[in-house]
Every structure is written in structure tokens, then in C-alpha cells.
Design an enzyme around this catalytic site. Structure first.
Site, PDB file in Angstrom:
ATOM      1  CG  PHE A  22      -1.499   1.204   1.692  1.00 24.09           C
ATOM      2  CD1 PHE A  22      -1.783   2.110   0.832  1.00 24.09           C
ATOM      3  CD2 PHE A  22      -1.523   1.428   3.138  1.00 24.09           C
ATOM      4  CE1 PHE A  22      -2.443   3.494   1.179  1.00 24.09           C
ATOM      5  CE2 PHE A  22      -2.138   2.625   3.567  1.00 24.09           C
ATOM      6  CZ  PHE A  22      -2.523   3.530   2.517  1.00 24.09           C
ATOM      7  CG  ASN A  43       7.722 -11.726   0.489  1.00 24.52           C
ATOM      8  OD1 ASN A  43       6.626 -10.702   0.722  1.00 24.52           O
ATOM      9  ND2 ASN A  43       7.856 -12.495   1.603  1.00 24.52           N
ATOM     10  CG  PHE A  44       4.777  -9.793  -5.083  1.00 19.57           C
ATOM     11  CD1 PHE A  44       4.022  -8.784  -5.512  1.00 19.57           C
ATOM     12  CD2 PHE A  44       6.112 -10.025  -5.641  1.00 19.57           C
ATOM     13  CE1 PHE A  44       4.713  -7.695  -6.344  1.00 19.57           C
ATOM     14  CE2 PHE A  44       6.637  -9.125  -6.541  1.00 19.57           C
ATOM     15  CZ  PHE A  44       6.073  -8.024  -6.956  1.00 19.57           C
ATOM     16  N   GLY A  47       1.712  -7.667  -0.762  1.00 26.37           N
ATOM     17  CA  GLY A  47       1.898  -6.805  -1.832  1.00 26.37           C
ATOM     18  C   GLY A  47       1.176  -7.240  -3.015  1.00 26.37           C
ATOM     19  CG  ASP A  64      12.014 -13.591   2.725  1.00 30.85           C
ATOM     20  OD1 ASP A  64      12.207 -12.521   3.292  1.00 30.85           O
ATOM     21  OD2 ASP A  64      11.527 -14.765   3.095  1.00 30.85           O
ATOM     22  CE1 TYR A 152       3.480  -4.139  11.700  1.00 32.88           C
ATOM     23  CE2 TYR A 152       2.197  -2.891  13.328  1.00 32.88           C
ATOM     24  CZ  TYR A 152       3.010  -2.996  12.076  1.00 32.88           C
ATOM     25  OH  TYR A 152       3.140  -1.771  11.463  1.00 32.88           O
ATOM     26  CG  ASN A 181      -4.189   4.995  13.167  1.00 31.50           C
ATOM     27  OD1 ASN A 181      -3.971   5.742  14.260  1.00 31.50           O
ATOM     28  ND2 ASN A 181      -4.503   3.868  13.334  1.00 31.50           N
ATOM     29  N   GLY A 274      -5.938  -4.177  24.584  1.00 36.89           N
ATOM     30  CA  GLY A 274      -4.784  -3.617  23.841  1.00 36.89           C
ATOM     31  C   GLY A 274      -4.952  -2.442  22.917  1.00 36.89           C
TER      32      GLY A 274
HETATM   33  N1  LIG Z   1      -0.459   1.331   6.982  1.00 34.68           N
HETATM   34  C1  LIG Z   1      -0.147   1.811   8.269  1.00 34.68           C
HETATM   35  O1  LIG Z   1      -1.004   2.437   8.834  1.00 34.68           O
HETATM   36  C2  LIG Z   1       1.076   1.607   8.872  1.00 34.68           C
HETATM   37  C3  LIG Z   1       1.171   2.336  10.263  1.00 34.68           C
HETATM   38  C4  LIG Z   1       2.430   2.131  10.819  1.00 34.68           C
HETATM   39  C5  LIG Z   1       3.684   1.448  10.133  1.00 34.68           C
HETATM   40  N2  LIG Z   1       3.404   1.067   8.790  1.00 34.68           N
HETATM   41  C6  LIG Z   1       4.860   0.281   8.200  1.00 34.68           C
HETATM   42  O2  LIG Z   1       4.519   0.842   6.808  1.00 34.68           O
HETATM   43  C7  LIG Z   1       5.209  -0.250   6.102  1.00 34.68           C
HETATM   44  C8  LIG Z   1       4.209  -0.378   4.840  1.00 34.68           C
HETATM   45  O3  LIG Z   1       3.024  -0.780   5.204  1.00 34.68           O
HETATM   46  P1  LIG Z   1       1.509  -1.064   4.393  1.00 34.68           P
HETATM   47  O4  LIG Z   1       0.489  -0.681   5.137  1.00 34.68           O
HETATM   48  O5  LIG Z   1       2.056  -0.307   3.017  1.00 34.68           O
HETATM   49  O6  LIG Z   1       1.476  -2.541   4.318  1.00 34.68           O
HETATM   50  P2  LIG Z   1       1.736  -3.707   3.228  1.00 34.68           P
HETATM   51  O7  LIG Z   1       1.449  -4.964   3.625  1.00 34.68           O
HETATM   52  O8  LIG Z   1       0.689  -2.947   2.009  1.00 34.68           O
HETATM   53  O9  LIG Z   1       3.007  -3.591   2.523  1.00 34.68           O
HETATM   54  C9  LIG Z   1       4.180  -4.328   3.062  1.00 34.68           C
HETATM   55  C10 LIG Z   1       5.083  -4.854   1.862  1.00 34.68           C
HETATM   56  O10 LIG Z   1       6.159  -5.658   2.420  1.00 34.68           O
HETATM   57  C11 LIG Z   1       6.218  -6.795   1.612  1.00 34.68           C
HETATM   58  N3  LIG Z   1       6.607  -8.031   2.576  1.00 34.68           N
HETATM   59  C12 LIG Z   1       6.429  -8.358   3.524  1.00 34.68           C
HETATM   60  N4  LIG Z   1       7.356  -9.108   4.006  1.00 34.68           N
HETATM   61  C13 LIG Z   1       8.362  -9.245   3.052  1.00 34.68           C
HETATM   62  C14 LIG Z   1       9.389  -9.907   2.970  1.00 34.68           C
HETATM   63  N5  LIG Z   1       9.912 -10.845   4.015  1.00 34.68           N
HETATM   64  N6  LIG Z   1      10.472  -9.834   1.641  1.00 34.68           N
HETATM   65  C15 LIG Z   1       9.920  -9.026   0.946  1.00 34.68           C
HETATM   66  N7  LIG Z   1       8.751  -8.165   0.975  1.00 34.68           N
HETATM   67  C16 LIG Z   1       8.059  -8.469   2.077  1.00 34.68           C
HETATM   68  C17 LIG Z   1       4.604  -7.314   1.381  1.00 34.68           C
HETATM   69  O11 LIG Z   1       4.487  -7.901   0.028  1.00 34.68           O
HETATM   70  C18 LIG Z   1       3.996  -5.969   1.009  1.00 34.68           C
HETATM   71  O12 LIG Z   1       4.092  -5.482  -0.495  1.00 34.68           O
HETATM   72  C19 LIG Z   1       5.431  -1.552   6.981  1.00 34.68           C
HETATM   73  O13 LIG Z   1       6.530  -1.441   7.338  1.00 34.68           O
HETATM   74  C20 LIG Z   1       4.423  -1.265   8.180  1.00 34.68           C
HETATM   75  O14 LIG Z   1       4.772  -1.852   9.349  1.00 34.68           O
HETATM   76  C21 LIG Z   1       2.052   1.075   8.232  1.00 34.68           C
END
Ligand SMILES: NC(=O)c1ccc[n+]([C@@H]2O[C@H](COP(=O)([O-])OP(=O)(O)OC[C@H]3O[C@@H](n4cnc5c(N)ncnc54)[C@H](O)[C@@H]3O)[C@@H](O)[C@H]2O)c1
Length: 360
Positions: A22, A43-44, A47, A64, A152, A181, A274
Site C-alpha cells: 500500500f 516477496n508479494f 503486496g 524475501d 507486530y 493509521n 490492548g
Molecule cells: N499502514 C499503516 O497504517 C502503517 C502504520 C505504521 C507503520 N506501517 C509500516 O509501513 C510499512 C508499509 O505498510 P503497508 O500498510 O503499506 O503494508 P503492506 O502489507 O501493504 O506492505 C508491506 C509490503 O511488504 C512486503 N513484504 C512483507 N514481508 C516481506 C519480506 N519478507 N520480503 C519482501 N517483501 C515483504 C509485502 O508483500 C508488501 O508488499 C510496513 O513496514 C508497516 O509496518 C504502516
């Protein structure tokens, strides 16, 4: 100060881990439109390829990040690393702590080491404000106590410690952005029960009532994704290192306000242990240090979500019964702590709730 005279010298070679997710996909779009070269490592697992449009300056590599040997080659001659890859859902983290540790902590160490060995110029980490747990100070500053409430939050915080350690020991030029958020188009629509926008938009499309946790007066610091992307770009351009910054909207909005903007019926489901009554990050530090400010107000952000509501057409439609099943582990493992924590004092967040605040 001398200006760089041609666009070529401003072009950065970037790696975005988690770039098919995202937030990552929005960041990739922005970096490409700014003229940079981008390699996505993903690694999709959550994603999606369709989050990324083909582009002559974009390379996508399915790997990965925890596999150091498979990723290290992609960091050679890289200027900016944006590390967003992580397993990012709360509920499954309770069930699969090892999986989360591997992607979020081992994965981060692997990316840090690849970046260090290649001598990258900037490393920006997507940390999470979930490290504050049930905060008692609002708006919550970066110096607030760390109280991870579930795996997490723990893994994202442990990874942030690693990022700061690589900065301290190896002088890797790192910054950590604690996101909160985040919402916007392409927010994950499949898989686990999670972020409120995805749940509500799928329910709206299906003509089902919104499942409001508790009384709906709890508030969230909803931050629009383009503002978060701006923060990443400004962090990469700055010369500061070893700092942790909150990235938030500067306000907090009740779930009831969100429902008012979305329109429709609601039902109430049990409050979960929590989960904070309020999330509201103090953004003074980043505003002063980087000059960053959020620009998209909540009313405008929700309207943009509604314009993209079709994105949620194939998303699971959660109801009381399926949420009950999906969150059983949550109640089982986090339930006992319910009474041992002092809840935030009522009204602590009320000064700037979205219901009252004028939208930017
Ligand atoms: N969305 C939120 O509100 C939010 C809030 C705080 C922090 N974050 C952080 O922002 C980042 C992006 O979040 P998001 O909401 O876009 O999540 P998302 O799940 O849409 O994106 C995470 C991406 O990481 C990839 N991924 C996961 N494990 C992997 C691995 N081992 N190797 C390669 N790729 C891997 C997934 O395929 C995905 O494309 C994350 O680190 C998340 O912890 C997000």
C-alpha cells in the site's frame, strides 16, 4: 548554496522494500514522477503487482528481504533506501510471532547490512507508532514510553532499534519514521481482518452495517498516504541521521466521525484489549527538523477514499460473526491485561478530535 545544474545530478538510485504494498507503491509512484530510478524488492506476501504500473525507470524483484544473499546485489550504487517491507497486520502477528520476527526483524537486519556493505547514502525506515501501546500522553511525543502490546508492535520496534544501532555503530545514515493509521487508495483489501477503512468500505459496498468496535468514540490519527510519502522524500533529502520522527495528521478523529462522513448504518462489537482509546502523534519534532507538514485533511481524505471505493469490491465483507472468529486469539492472549492498565483519561484527546476540528 550552489544549485545542482542538471536533472541527471538530481536523479537518485532508490531501493524500496515492500514497494508493491500500500504505502510502498505510492512512494514508488512519487519517486518515479520525481525522475528517480527505483528497484522494488518485495516477496508479494501481501503486496500486489497491480499496485505498480510498468515504467522504464522501475525494476521489480521478487525476493524475501530476510535472504541476505539474494538481496545484497540490489544495493550496489544505491543512494536512497526506503525500507517498508514488513508483515503489517496486527491480528495474524499474535498467531504467527516467528513469521513476523523473520520478516520484520531478521528482514530489517538483512536490509541494513546490505545497505551498509554497499555504502548507501540514506536509509529511511517505516517504523510504527504502535510501539506507544496504550499511551497516556496526547499528542504522544517520540520520547513516550515504549509499550508494545502485540508481536507486530514488538517486531517493528525491535527493527527500529536495529536501524538506530546500524546508525550508531556503522554510521549508516538512517532515519526512522513512526507512521500512524495511514489510509489512502490501495490500502490492503484482502486477507486478514484489519484496518478500519478497508473493513468499512467493503461493508458499505455490500450494503451491510459498519462494525464499530466499542462505542465509536475512540479516536485515530488518520494520516493520508500522500502526506506520508512526502515525509519519506523529505527525510531522504535531509542530512539528519540517527533521529526518530512521528509522522501523523496533527489531529485525531473519532470512528463515529468517520461513519458520519461515510454515511450508513452501524452496529457495535466488543471493545478489544490492548487497543488504545486514542492515537494522536505529536508531530512538532518532524515539523521543526524537516519542515514537513501534513496537507490532506480528513474530510478531503475520506472523499478521496470514496472516489476509489471500487478498489474494495473484492475485499472480504466482515460481520460480527466472522470478526468474532478472526479476533479470538486476540482476546485469548491479550485479554488478561485488560484490567492491569490504566486507560487514557476520558477527554484527554477531546481538544482536537475531528468531530470538532475544522478540516484542513
Ligand atoms: N499502514 C499503516 O497504517 C502503517 C502504520 C505504521 C507503520 N506501517 C509500516 O509501513 C510499512 C508499509 O505498510 P503497508 O500498510 O503499506 O503494508 P503492506 O502489507 O501493504 O506492505 C508491506 C509490503 O511488504 C512486503 N513484504 C512483507 N514481508 C516481506 C519480506 N519478507 N520480503 C519482501 N517483501 C515483504 C509485502 O508483500 C508488501 O508488499 C510496513 O513496514 C508497516 O509496518 C504502516
Amino acid at each position: 548554496m550552489m544549485q545542482e545544474s542538471n536533472t541527471a545530478s538530481l536523479t537518485k538510485n532508490c531501493v524500496v522494500t515492500g514497494g508493491a504494498g500500500f504505502i510502498g507503491s505510492h512512494l514508488v509512484e512519487r519517486l518515479l514522477s520525481d525522475g528517480h530510478l527505483v528497484t522494488v524488492l518485495d516477496n508479494f506476501s501481501t503486496g500486489r503487482r497491480k499496485n505498480l504500473q510498468e515504467h522504464s525507470r522501475l525494476k521489480i524483484r521478487e525476493v524475501d528481504i530476510a535472504e541476505y544473499e539474494q538481496i545484497s546485489e540490489f544495493f550496489v550504487n544505491v543512494d536512497w533506501v526506503f525500507h517498508l517491507a514488513a508483515l503489517a497486520d496486527i491480528v495474524p502477528s499474535i498467531e504467527h510471532p516467528l513469521r513476523y520476527h523473520r520478516s520484520n526483524v531478521d528482514g530489517t537486519v538483512s536490509v541494513l547490512e546490505a545497505a551498509r556493505q554497499a555504502g548507501v547514502r540514506r536509509f529511511i525506515y517505516a517504523a510504527s507508532s504502535s510501539c506507544y501501546g496504550l499511551a497516556t500522553e496526547f499528542p504522544t511525543p517520540e520520547s513516550a514510553p515504549i509499550r508494545a502490546e502485540y508481536p507486530y508492535a514488538l517486531t517493528k520496534y525491535l527493527a527500529e532499534c536495529c536501524v538506530m544501532h546500524w546508525n550508531q555503530v556503522y554510521k549508516l545514515p538512517c532515519l526512522s519514521l513512526r507512521l500512524i493509521n495511514v489510509y489512502g487508495p490501495r490500502a490492503r483489501t484482502t486477507g486478514s481482518y484489519g484496518a478500519v477503512f478497508g473493513v468499512f468500505l467493503a461493508q458499505k459496498l455490500a450494503g451491510r452495517p459498519y462494525t464499530v468496535v466499542g462505542d465509536g468514540n475512540q479516536t485515530r490519527d488518520f494520516t493520508y498516504v500522500s502526506d506520508v510519502v512526502d515525509a519519506f522524500v523529505q527525510a531522504a533529502k535531509s542530512e539528519l541521521t540517527g533521529e526518530i520522527f512521528n509522522v501523523g495528521s496533527g489531529r485525531t478523529y473519532s470512528i463515529n466521525k468517520l461513519i458520519e462522513l461515510l454515511g450508513g448504518e452501524k452496529i457495535h462489537i466488543p471493545k478489544r484489549p490492548g487497543e488504545p482509546e486514542c492515537t494522536y502523534a505529536c508531530i512538532s519534532k518532524i515539523s521543526e527538523a524537516l519542515g514537513w507538514q501534513p496537507r490532506v485533511g480528513f474530510v478531503e481524505g475520506v472523499a478521496k477514499m470514496l472516489e476509489h471505493i471500487d478498489d474494495w469490491r473484492e475485499a472480504p465483507v466482515w460481520d460480527e460473526a466472522s470478526i468474532d472468529i478472526a479476533t479470538r486469539q486476540w482476546f485469548e492472549h491479550l485479554g488478561e491485561k485488560k484490567d492491569s492498565r490504566r486507560p487514557p483519561e476520558p477527554g484527554l484527546c477531546s481538544v482536537t478530535t475531528g468531530a470538532e476540528a475544522k478540516d484542513r
